[in-house]
Design a protein around this motif. Structure first.
Motif: not given
Length: 454
Positions: A324-334, A366-367, A370-376, A390-394
């Motif tokens: 509901r437009w509060t934001g996006a979960d980072l894990r789901n985003l990755v 961030v989206a 991540l898209h640029e990094l994953a595509t590359n 690939v390791d993604v951590a935050w």
């Protein structure tokens, strides 16, 4: 119920049967559409034959109403042929109009089936007097029932229903008023209605009373009133003049509806509308920057580069809708951005980080990053070979800054680029807009990218 208005009609039929020494008696009334008669009361030998009702223009009852006079006749089959088929045969009949509020709405009838029994003017006089008394009793009981129904509706209404005199003194108070304002009827009846009005709105009451005295009605006036505990409540107010029997305005009735929830909803909608407009402008600016910074060797390559970046924005907006437009979960985003290159559970990608909801502006950046990094990585790096990883951590720094690390190992040998690519420029441009920072490290084992945003 013995005192119901319908009970008067049954007593009327019983009394008419006895007074006129008739064989059958009853009452016929018009239906609401005034097209048919129904029979709320019938006694005597003929009562089993009249339960179904008749059309208004199908018999003597309609004639009585059309002429608005009593009707006395013998052998009715001469004028109304259907009587010839009714048993027991009707030899003599007397019908009297039955009035409600001055309007003929039915008939009282008595019938003789004995050939030697005829009705006379004395029967007509008795029936006319009986009809007058019965009509008055019927109307009194109907009015009482209507009053009780109205009182029940008022008492059980969710709205506050209040009456006051022309000096603004409260005269009546229902349960709805008690629920909305917190006062009992005993606490407010006899007191000025201004106890419900905030001090900065006291000027409203004289204006309302002036309009009521002139006969005006006030519809859906939205204002604020004060509860017993001092809290304020948004209400929609309807005020109508009250008149006495002579038609003189003596007070006002008020209906107050609590619209607090609607006001909160309206405010929330306005906030969301402004937020949506703000988000739309941000998205448009991001898309424009993405298109502007994109470049490829061929038109098709350019199209794919732009389409991929815009798709990344579209995907993150799907996450916004879910929250509901509060934001996006980072894990789901990755997971969403690496999904095209590996299946769930693929050992080549490891995700590590606490649950974290990114506000929309940061999530968009961030989206795309991540898209640029994953595509590359899929074209040239660790995801381009089966053994790559690939390791993604935050994590959150002490000052609340988000630090995201993208680390590649096991891929083809890498070397620092001789020039900044357009994908890098896209990422840097978006991160700089957030006052963030981005760092690349082209190690022998693979690329390391670290971004930090407030």
């Amino acid at each position: 119920m013995a005192s119901a208005p319908e009970s008067i009609l049954q007593k009327l039929a019983d009394t008419a049967l006895s007074m006129c020494r008739a064989d059958s008696a009853g009452v016929s009334l018009l239906t609401a559409d005034r097209e048919r008669f129904f029979w709320p009361a019938a006694v005597g030998r003929w009562s089993p034959h009249v339960g179904g009702g008749t059309p208004r223009d199908f018999g003597p009852c309609g004639v009585v109403l059309d002429l608005n006079v009593p009707l006395l006749f013998s052998h009715p089959e001469r004028d109304f042929p259907y009587f010839g088929e009714v048993q027991p045969a009707l030899e003599d009949a007397l019908l009297i109009p039955f009035y409600v509020d001055g309007e003929a709405v039915g008939t009282i009838w008595v019938v003789a089936h004995d050939e030697g029994h005829h009705f006379d003017t004395e029967d007509l006089r008795l029936m006319s007097n009986l009809a007058t008394f019965a009509s008055a009793a019927y109307q009194a009981l109907a009015a009482r029932d209507a009053t009780q129904r109205i009182a029940s509706i008022v008492e059980n209404s969710d709205d506050a229903i209040i009456s006051k005199d022309l000096n603004g003194v409260i005269a009546s108070w229902n349960k709805g008023a008690e629920r909305i304002f917190g006062y009992t009827a005993e606490e407010v009846i006899g007191k000025p209605v201004t106890i419900l009005i905030p001090s900065n709105r006291h000027n409203e009451e004289p204006e309302i009373l002036a309009r009521i005295r002139s006969g005006d009605r006030i519809d859906h006036y939205e204002t604020v009133r004060q509860r017993k505990d001092g809290s304020l409540v948004d209400i929609s107010l309807t005020v109508s003049p009250m008149k006495n029997a002579e038609g003189i305005i003596v007070g006002a009735s008020k209906i107050a509806r609590d619209i607090s929830e609607r006001k909160r909803s309206d405010a929330q909608i306005a906030i969301l509308a402004r937020e949506a407009e703000h988000r739309a402008k941000n998205v448009l600016a991001t898309v424009q920057a993405t298109v502007y910074l994109s470049q490829a060797d061929t038109p098709e390559g350019l199209k794919q580069a732009i389409a991929g970046r815009i798709q990344a924005l579209a995907d993150v907006h799907n996450l916004f809708v879910q929250s509901r437009w509060t934001g996006a979960d980072l894990r789901n985003l990755v997971r969403q951005e690496i999904a095209p290159y590996c299946r769930d559970g693929d050992a080549r990608v490891r995700i590590d980080g606490a649950e974290l909801l990114l506000e929309p502006n940061v999530a968009q950046t961030v989206a795309v990053t991540l898209h640029e990094l994953a595509t590359n990585a899929a074209k040239y790096g660790a995801l381009s070979v089966p053994v790559g990883r690939v390791d993604v951590a935050w994590s959150r720094a002490g000052d609340g800054e988000l630090v995201l690390r993208w680390s590649e190992t096991g891929g083809p040998p890498v070397a620092p680029p001789t020039r900044r690519g357009f994908g890098t420029r896209v990422m840097e441009n978006m991160i700089q807009q957030l006052n963030g920072d981005m760092r690349f490290d082209w190690r022998r084992e693979g690329l390391l990218c670290e971004i930090a945003v407030p």
